[in-house]
Scaffold this motif. Structure first.
Motif, short mmCIF file in Angstrom:
data_model
loop_
_atom_site.label_atom_id
_atom_site.label_comp_id
_atom_site.label_asym_id
_atom_site.label_seq_id
_atom_site.Cartn_x
_atom_site.Cartn_y
_atom_site.Cartn_z
N THR A 1 0.68 -1.15 0.09
CA THR A 1 -0.03 -0.21 -0.08
C THR A 1 0.90 1.16 -0.06
OG1 THR A 1 -0.15 -0.14 2.32
CG2 THR A 1 -1.97 -1.09 1.08
N ARG B 1 -8.62 -6.37 4.71
CA ARG B 1 -7.91 -5.43 5.55
C ARG B 1 -7.66 -5.92 6.74
NH1 ARG B 1 -10.96 -2.58 1.87
NH2 ARG B 1 -9.76 -0.97 0.41
N GLU C 1 -2.47 -5.02 7.14
CA GLU C 1 -2.14 -5.68 5.60
C GLU C 1 -3.24 -5.76 4.94
OE1 GLU C 1 -0.32 -9.44 6.38
OE2 GLU C 1 1.68 -8.66 6.98
N THR C 2 -3.17 -5.66 3.55
CA THR C 2 -4.49 -5.27 2.62
C THR C 2 -4.04 -6.73 1.56
OG1 THR C 2 -4.67 -3.15 2.91
CG2 THR C 2 -5.91 -4.16 1.04
N ASP D 1 -17.15 -2.88 8.79
CA ASP D 1 -16.56 -2.19 7.61
C ASP D 1 -17.37 -1.97 6.68
OD1 ASP D 1 -14.18 -1.44 6.20
OD2 ASP D 1 -13.97 -3.37 5.41
#
Length: 228
Positions: A10, A52, A57-58, A170
């Motif tokens: 990212t 996510r 971390e994505t 989310d």
């Protein structure tokens, strides 16, 4: 069937550009295949989701009938010299699923319904925005998808509506351009985390490879499992 996992870097401009637009990310996912994927005989199609996690971390998760090549994503949005992606044969796992099994699950979905403001107007697809309605959207689809969300024992319920092993989180409203004319598209998505029991293994396998709900091209519908 194949299950693929890719981690985004990212810090890179390319990653941030892709993650800001479901339309751009859809194009990148479909570019992972030399030939345009078509649904398989069992209705299996390419599904994807962005996760996510708590470690910031994505990751991109993909499921599809064909094996993908994510070289372009590594070059644009990953770690070209040290990173890559992981692809697994999903078939053996799917074949082991059995009625009565319990799993932790995650699903990002686009909970919508049809409604009209006046009796003489046509129905219109409208997003559920309330937490209870979003939860109920999933509960109404669980039986057809071959599973049930596990209910909590009475002593673990904090309130009347705290009935299920289910969290809705989310919640996002995404707006992005689509097509050459950059038509504005608005999409409401939520992520469900919970625990389920398989009621019909065959129907459940179909749900895993076909997806649940609408907006599958934009990162919705992919249900994944983890051990309880």
């Amino acid at each position: 069937m194949h299950l693929t996992r890719f981690r985004f870097n990212t810090a890179r401009v390319g990653a941030r550009r892709l993650l800001s637009s479901p339309q751009a990310l859809h194009a990148a996912v479909m570019s992972s295949f030399a030939d345009v994927p078509v649904p398989a005989g069992d209705g299996a199609r390419v599904l994807w989701r962005i996760d996510r996690d708590s470690a910031a971390e994505t990751r991109l998760f993909m499921v599809g009938p064909d094996k993908p090549d994510l070289t372009h994503l590594v070059e644009q949005a990953g770690w070209p010299t040290t990173g890559g992606w992981e692809t697994y044969d999903y078939g053996p796992f799917l074949s082991r699923l059995a009625t009565g099994d319990q799993w932790a699950f995650r699903l990002t979905a686009n909970p919508v319904h049809t409604a009209r403001r006046k009796d003489d107007e046509p129905t219109k697809v409208t997003a559920h925005v309330g937490l209870r309605h979003q939860r109920d959207w999933l509960l109404k689809r669980q039986e057809n998808a071959g599973f049930r969300v596990v209910e909590k024992t009475p002593e673990r319920r904090l309130m009347v509506e705290d009935q299920y092993e289910l969290t809705v989180r989310d919640r996002r409203r995404l707006t992005f351009g689509k097509g050459e004319q950059r038509q504005q598209v608005t999409l409401v998505t939520v992520t469900f985390d919970g625990r389920l029991e398989i009621l019909d293994a065959e129907a459940f396998r179909r749900a895993l490879v076909r997806g649940i709900g609408k907006a599958k091209a934009y990162g919705c519908g992919l249900l994944t499992l983890a051990e309880v």
